[in-house]
Design a protein around this motif. Structure first.
Motif, PDB file in Angstrom:
ATOM      1  N   ALA A 170      10.524   4.436  -0.725  1.00 35.03           N
ATOM      2  CA  ALA A 170      10.312   5.735  -1.378  1.00 35.03           C
ATOM      3  C   ALA A 170      11.353   5.961  -2.476  1.00 35.03           C
ATOM      4  N   ILE A 171      12.597   5.577  -2.214  1.00 33.45           N
ATOM      5  CA  ILE A 171      13.655   5.763  -3.213  1.00 33.45           C
ATOM      6  C   ILE A 171      13.408   4.849  -4.414  1.00 33.45           C
ATOM      7  N   ALA A 172      12.952   3.640  -4.140  1.00 32.90           N
ATOM      8  CA  ALA A 172      12.628   2.731  -5.252  1.00 32.90           C
ATOM      9  C   ALA A 172      11.554   3.333  -6.142  1.00 32.90           C
ATOM     10  N   GLU A 173      10.673   4.152  -5.551  1.00 31.40           N
ATOM     11  CA  GLU A 173       9.580   4.749  -6.312  1.00 31.40           C
ATOM     12  C   GLU A 173       9.905   6.167  -6.800  1.00 31.40           C
ATOM     13  N   GLY A 174      11.134   6.622  -6.602  1.00 28.84           N
ATOM     14  CA  GLY A 174      11.537   7.882  -7.238  1.00 28.84           C
ATOM     15  C   GLY A 174      11.789   9.064  -6.327  1.00 28.84           C
ATOM     16  N   ALA A 175      11.801   8.876  -5.015  1.00 28.75           N
ATOM     17  CA  ALA A 175      12.072  10.002  -4.103  1.00 28.75           C
ATOM     18  C   ALA A 175      13.385  10.689  -4.481  1.00 28.75           C
ATOM     19  N   THR A 176      13.411  12.023  -4.400  1.00 25.51           N
ATOM     20  CA  THR A 176      14.670  12.759  -4.577  1.00 25.51           C
ATOM     21  C   THR A 176      15.116  13.397  -3.268  1.00 25.51           C
ATOM     22  N   CYS A 177      14.237  13.377  -2.269  1.00 27.52           N
ATOM     23  CA  CYS A 177      14.567  13.928  -0.957  1.00 27.52           C
ATOM     24  C   CYS A 177      13.874  13.072   0.093  1.00 27.52           C
ATOM     25  N   VAL A 178      14.652  12.476   0.986  1.00 27.09           N
ATOM     26  CA  VAL A 178      14.051  11.719   2.083  1.00 27.09           C
ATOM     27  C   VAL A 178      14.209  12.521   3.370  1.00 27.09           C
ATOM     28  N   ARG A 179      13.154  12.515   4.176  1.00 27.30           N
ATOM     29  CA  ARG A 179      13.123  13.320   5.400  1.00 27.30           C
ATOM     30  C   ARG A 179      13.290  12.382   6.594  1.00 27.30           C
ATOM     31  N   VAL A 180      14.443  12.438   7.249  1.00 28.78           N
ATOM     32  CA  VAL A 180      14.790  11.408   8.226  1.00 28.78           C
ATOM     33  C   VAL A 180      15.106  12.016   9.590  1.00 28.78           C
ATOM     34  N   GLY A 181      14.364  11.584  10.593  1.00 27.81           N
ATOM     35  CA  GLY A 181      14.605  12.044  11.958  1.00 27.81           C
ATOM     36  C   GLY A 181      15.142  10.926  12.843  1.00 27.81           C
ATOM     37  N   THR A 182      14.255  10.002  13.200  1.00 24.32           N
ATOM     38  CA  THR A 182      14.574   8.952  14.171  1.00 24.32           C
ATOM     39  C   THR A 182      15.836   8.164  13.835  1.00 24.32           C
ATOM     40  N   ALA A 183      16.036   7.811  12.585  1.00 25.42           N
ATOM     41  CA  ALA A 183      17.196   6.997  12.213  1.00 25.42           C
ATOM     42  C   ALA A 183      18.507   7.760  12.379  1.00 25.42           C
ATOM     43  N   LEU A 184      18.435   9.080  12.494  1.00 27.02           N
ATOM     44  CA  LEU A 184      19.651   9.872  12.704  1.00 27.02           C
ATOM     45  C   LEU A 184      19.862  10.223  14.175  1.00 27.02           C
ATOM     46  N   PHE A 185      18.759  10.559  14.860  1.00 30.14           N
ATOM     47  CA  PHE A 185      18.886  11.148  16.198  1.00 30.14           C
ATOM     48  C   PHE A 185      18.275  10.286  17.295  1.00 30.14           C
TER      49      PHE A 185
ATOM     50  N   GLN B  28       0.824  -1.203   0.000  1.00 30.04           N
ATOM     51  CA  GLN B  28       0.000   0.000   0.000  1.00 30.04           C
ATOM     52  C   GLN B  28       0.866   1.265   0.000  1.00 30.04           C
ATOM     53  N   LEU B  29       1.911   1.205   0.825  1.00 34.19           N
ATOM     54  CA  LEU B  29       2.844   2.324   0.962  1.00 34.19           C
ATOM     55  C   LEU B  29       3.510   2.597  -0.386  1.00 34.19           C
ATOM     56  N   ARG B  30       3.951   1.508  -1.027  1.00 37.84           N
ATOM     57  CA  ARG B  30       4.603   1.623  -2.331  1.00 37.84           C
ATOM     58  C   ARG B  30       3.647   2.263  -3.339  1.00 37.84           C
ATOM     59  N   GLN B  31       2.398   1.860  -3.265  1.00 39.03           N
ATOM     60  CA  GLN B  31       1.364   2.402  -4.149  1.00 39.03           C
ATOM     61  C   GLN B  31       1.189   3.915  -3.914  1.00 39.03           C
ATOM     62  N   SER B  32       1.223   4.321  -2.641  1.00 42.11           N
ATOM     63  CA  SER B  32       1.084   5.748  -2.325  1.00 42.11           C
ATOM     64  C   SER B  32       2.260   6.543  -2.893  1.00 42.11           C
ATOM     65  N   PHE B  33       3.473   6.038  -2.703  1.00 44.83           N
ATOM     66  CA  PHE B  33       4.652   6.729  -3.248  1.00 44.83           C
ATOM     67  C   PHE B  33       4.555   6.812  -4.769  1.00 44.83           C
ATOM     68  N   ARG B  34       4.082   5.717  -5.370  1.00 43.32           N
ATOM     69  CA  ARG B  34       3.986   5.704  -6.838  1.00 43.32           C
ATOM     70  C   ARG B  34       2.974   6.728  -7.322  1.00 43.32           C
ATOM     71  N   GLN B  35       1.895   6.884  -6.566  1.00 42.66           N
ATOM     72  CA  GLN B  35       0.890   7.885  -6.953  1.00 42.66           C
ATOM     73  C   GLN B  35       1.466   9.296  -6.936  1.00 42.66           C
ATOM     74  N   LEU B  36       2.320   9.562  -5.946  1.00 42.40           N
ATOM     75  CA  LEU B  36       2.928  10.891  -5.886  1.00 42.40           C
ATOM     76  C   LEU B  36       3.904  11.073  -7.053  1.00 42.40           C
ATOM     77  N   ALA B  37       4.683  10.027  -7.340  1.00 38.75           N
ATOM     78  CA  ALA B  37       5.632  10.096  -8.456  1.00 38.75           C
ATOM     79  C   ALA B  37       4.887  10.313  -9.779  1.00 38.75           C
ATOM     80  N   ASP B  38       3.779   9.631  -9.954  1.00 35.57           N
ATOM     81  CA  ASP B  38       2.985   9.787 -11.180  1.00 35.57           C
ATOM     82  C   ASP B  38       2.424  11.205 -11.285  1.00 35.57           C
ATOM     83  N   ALA B  39       1.999  11.745 -10.136  1.00 37.20           N
ATOM     84  CA  ALA B  39       1.448  13.108 -10.139  1.00 37.20           C
ATOM     85  C   ALA B  39       2.525  14.111 -10.558  1.00 37.20           C
ATOM     86  N   LEU B  40       3.763  13.905 -10.088  1.00 39.18           N
ATOM     87  CA  LEU B  40       4.847  14.813 -10.495  1.00 39.18           C
ATOM     88  C   LEU B  40       5.117  14.670 -11.994  1.00 39.18           C
TER      89      LEU B  40
END
Ligand SMILES: *Cc1c(COP(=O)(O)O)cnc(C)c1O
Length: 234
Positions: free
Chosen positions: A212-227, A173-185
């Motif tokens: 998200a990167i597999a589906e075309g993200a160009t910017c990932v917003r990361v908090g917990t995994a860093l801090f 489902q998540l992959r589908q959501s990311f793909r929808q955003l990529a298609d919209a762009l």
């Protein structure tokens, strides 16, 4: 506990691995360090480890950190939280990017209030991919008209789209959501009546940046995994 520098290293490797696996160009995905609730010293440590782009959700908290880190050159500040109209001026004055614009009124104010001495403010339109009434974000149906209107504003540059899909969804489902955003762009980029070419897909967080990167993200917003885990908001 891992150090912030170690975490930046491992998240960077995660990004590289996902980029490679997707057959995308190395370096095409930016890491935005999301620092809501984190102490300015933690941002300083991240900056010393080479991190330049920081994302904040709350205006006053962000301004305090900008002031605390005034001596660090080359930092880029991204606003990623909900925007109240009475906060647009300070956002227009102090930030480099805004990822969370979901209505024209806010974009107009940001454009009007962007200081003439600054380059146009980089904007992403936040899209409500999951279509839940409770969440902010423009609907996919309203997106083309909003994108056209924002593109004509002089003080801002439409750079792309942002979404926060419900992270509790199953992976498919998540992959589908990311793909929808990529298609919209893609549709925006293909439309003839849009001046400029938006190039940014701001999607993916600590738990799902690989998808998200597999589906075309160009910017990932990361908090917990860093801090680490954020303390509950008091
Ligand atoms: C907090 C936040 C993030 C980061 O989430 P993590 O799961 O901690 O990586 C990303 N985007 C937005 C809009 C956020 O509010």
């Amino acid at each position: 506990m891992n150090s912030i520098a170690d975490n930046i290293g491992s998240v960077t490797r995660r990004i590289q691995k996902a980029t490679l696996a997707a057959g995308r160009e190395p370096g095409c995905v930016r890491l935005l360090a999301v620092t809501k609730t984190r102490h300015p010293d933690e941002l300083r440590t991240a900056a010393e480890a080479g991190q330049t782009a920081f994302g904040e959700n709350y205006v006053q908290e962000a301004i305090d950190k900008m002031d605390a880190l005034r001596d660090v050159p080359g930092l880029e500040w991204h606003f990623i939280g909900p925007i109240q109209s009475n906060k647009t001026r300070i956002i227009a004055e102090r930030f480099d990017w805004v990822h969370s614009v979901d209505r024209l009124k806010i974009a107009k104010r940001l454009s009007e209030q962007r200081p003439a001495s600054s380059p146009p403010l980089n904007l992403c339109i936040q899209v409500n991919i999951d279509d839940e009434d409770s969440k902010s974000g423009c609907s996919l149906a309203d997106l083309p008209a909003l994108a056209r209107s924002i593109s004509s504003l002089p003080g801002v540059t439409l750079r792309g789209l942002m979404a926060i899909p419900d992270p509790g969804q199953p992976e498919r489902q998540l992959r589908q959501s990311f793909r929808q955003l990529a298609d919209a762009l893609k549709r925006l980029r293909d439309s003839d009546d849009l001046p400029g070419t938006p190039d940014t897909l701001s999607m993916g967080m600590s738990g799902d940046l690989d998808i998200a990167i597999a589906e075309g993200a160009t910017c990932v917003r990361v908090g917990t995994a860093l801090f680490g885990a954020r303390p509950p908001k008091s």
